[in-house]
Design an enzyme around this catalytic site. Structure first.
Site, PDB file in Angstrom:
ATOM      1  N   SER A 191       0.724  -1.168   0.074  1.00  0.00           N
ATOM      2  CA  SER A 191       0.036   0.047  -0.026  1.00  0.00           C
ATOM      3  C   SER A 191       0.775   1.151   0.103  1.00  0.00           C
ATOM      4  O   SER A 191       2.160   1.394   0.321  1.00  0.00           O
ATOM      5  CB  SER A 191      -0.685  -0.114   1.388  1.00  0.00           C
TER       6      SER A 191
HETATM    7  N1  SAH Z   1      -1.014  -4.488   4.058  1.00  0.00           N
HETATM    8  C1  SAH Z   1      -0.583  -4.944   2.778  1.00  0.00           C
HETATM    9  C2  SAH Z   1      -1.384  -4.626   1.740  1.00  0.00           C
HETATM   10  C3  SAH Z   1      -1.469  -5.638   0.698  1.00  0.00           C
HETATM   11  S1  SAH Z   1      -2.526  -5.367  -0.470  1.00  0.00           S
HETATM   12  C4  SAH Z   1       0.916  -4.149   2.933  1.00  0.00           C
HETATM   13  O1  SAH Z   1       1.327  -3.472   3.811  1.00  0.00           O
HETATM   14  O2  SAH Z   1       1.645  -4.314   1.911  1.00  0.00           O
HETATM   15  C5  SAH Z   1      -3.935  -6.308   0.094  1.00  0.00           C
HETATM   16  C6  SAH Z   1      -3.850  -7.832   0.322  1.00  0.00           C
HETATM   17  O3  SAH Z   1      -4.795  -8.429   0.758  1.00  0.00           O
HETATM   18  C7  SAH Z   1      -3.168  -8.721  -0.923  1.00  0.00           C
HETATM   19  O4  SAH Z   1      -1.872  -9.120  -0.303  1.00  0.00           O
HETATM   20  C8  SAH Z   1      -4.274  -9.847  -0.900  1.00  0.00           C
HETATM   21  O5  SAH Z   1      -3.660 -11.085  -1.385  1.00  0.00           O
HETATM   22  C9  SAH Z   1      -4.837  -9.718   0.440  1.00  0.00           C
HETATM   23  N2  SAH Z   1      -6.172 -10.197   0.397  1.00  0.00           N
HETATM   24  C10 SAH Z   1      -7.174 -10.031  -0.345  1.00  0.00           C
HETATM   25  N3  SAH Z   1      -8.268 -10.880   0.134  1.00  0.00           N
HETATM   26  C11 SAH Z   1      -7.915 -11.474   1.234  1.00  0.00           C
HETATM   27  C12 SAH Z   1      -8.791 -12.168   2.074  1.00  0.00           C
HETATM   28  N4  SAH Z   1     -10.037 -12.660   1.879  1.00  0.00           N
HETATM   29  N5  SAH Z   1      -8.057 -12.693   3.173  1.00  0.00           N
HETATM   30  C13 SAH Z   1      -6.819 -12.414   3.421  1.00  0.00           C
HETATM   31  N6  SAH Z   1      -5.953 -11.706   2.645  1.00  0.00           N
HETATM   32  C14 SAH Z   1      -6.447 -11.031   1.385  1.00  0.00           C
END
Ligand code: SAH
Length: 219
Positions: free
Chosen positions: A67
């Site tokens: 993010s």
């Molecule tokens: N907090 C992260 C942001 C990652 S983007 C960071 O700091 O890098 C969002 C993430 O949510 C992705 O890795 C995606 O695979 C995950 N995601 C999406 N749906 C999800 C679910 N149902 N359960 C767990 N993770 C999920």
């Protein structure tokens, strides 16, 4: 390939990023200190070394992103994390947000549905600095019933609706921050507070654009 060297140049760029996030409206000094502490370039391939401290999202594989720092700071500020609180994070991704929460001395439980991203974090040397983060491979819509209830819950992917099982896993007085809306449009940053009688109050903040919160696991 990743590189784990934090040079004066990296530190300088990180200070500038922290100032920028502050200019954009983040006021919580603990959150700003955490942004200034966590070496974001460690969470990216070394190909991104030059740009790691720009206020942008970047790809981390399997169509997912780390993010934008401003977004991380914004969600963290709304969550208002106190030391030793139990925080459930949905969407570990790069674990950058998890590390920011860990810097605030929360007990972090983070769930990722992409097996590959979960495995990457097991091999991530820097993250050993934070014994207060526990990693889980699973579907965030289910939460972590075994470890519930939580003081705080943070969703870092676009949630098309409020996941009912997560509301149940909040303590009375607990808060959940989530970008609410279809991933194809914009999402409204929303903060829920679970009241003592089990009902939920809702506050709305700015619009953001996140990747999709998907159902089920991806092996
Ligand atoms: N907090 C992260 C942001 C990652 S983007 C960071 O700091 O890098 C969002 C993430 O949510 C992705 O890795 C995606 O695979 C995950 N995601 C999406 N749906 C999800 C679910 N149902 N359960 C767990 N993770 C999920």
């Amino acid at each position: 390939m990743r590189m784990y060297e934090d040079t004066y140049r990296h530190k300088g760029l990180r200070r500038k990023l922290t100032d920028l996030v502050k200019e954009k409206g983040i006021t919580d000094q603990r959150v700003l200190d955490a942004i200034n502490t966590v070496p974001r370039h460690f969470f990216l391939d070394s190909a991104f070394d030059e740009v790691a401290y720009e206020d942008r999202a970047f790809p981390i594989g399997v169509e997912q992103t780390i993010s934008q720092p401003y977004t991380v700071a914004y969600q963290t500020q709304l969550l208002d994390v106190k030391p030793f609180e139990k925080v459930l994070e949905i969407g570990t991704g790069s674990a950058y947000q998890s590390s920011i929460l860990a810097e605030l001395r929360a007990q972090v439980y983070t769930v990722e549905r992409q097996k590959q991203l979960f495995e990457n974090n097991k091999k991530f040397a820097y993250i050993k600095k934070y014994p207060n983060i526990k990693f889980f491979y699973g579907d965030g819509y289910e939460g972590l019933p075994t470890y519930a209830p939580f003081d705080k819950i943070l969703i870092t992917a676009a949630a098309p609706f409020i996941p009912p099982k997560l509301v149940e896993q909040l303590k009375p007085g607990g808060k959940m921050v989530l970008p609410l809306g279809e991933y194809t449009g914009v999402q409204v940053m929303t903060r829920l507070t679970r009241l003592k009688d089990g009902s939920v109050s809702e506050e709305q903040f700015d619009n953001f654009s996140f990747v999709e919160m998907k159902e089920g696991k991806n092996p």
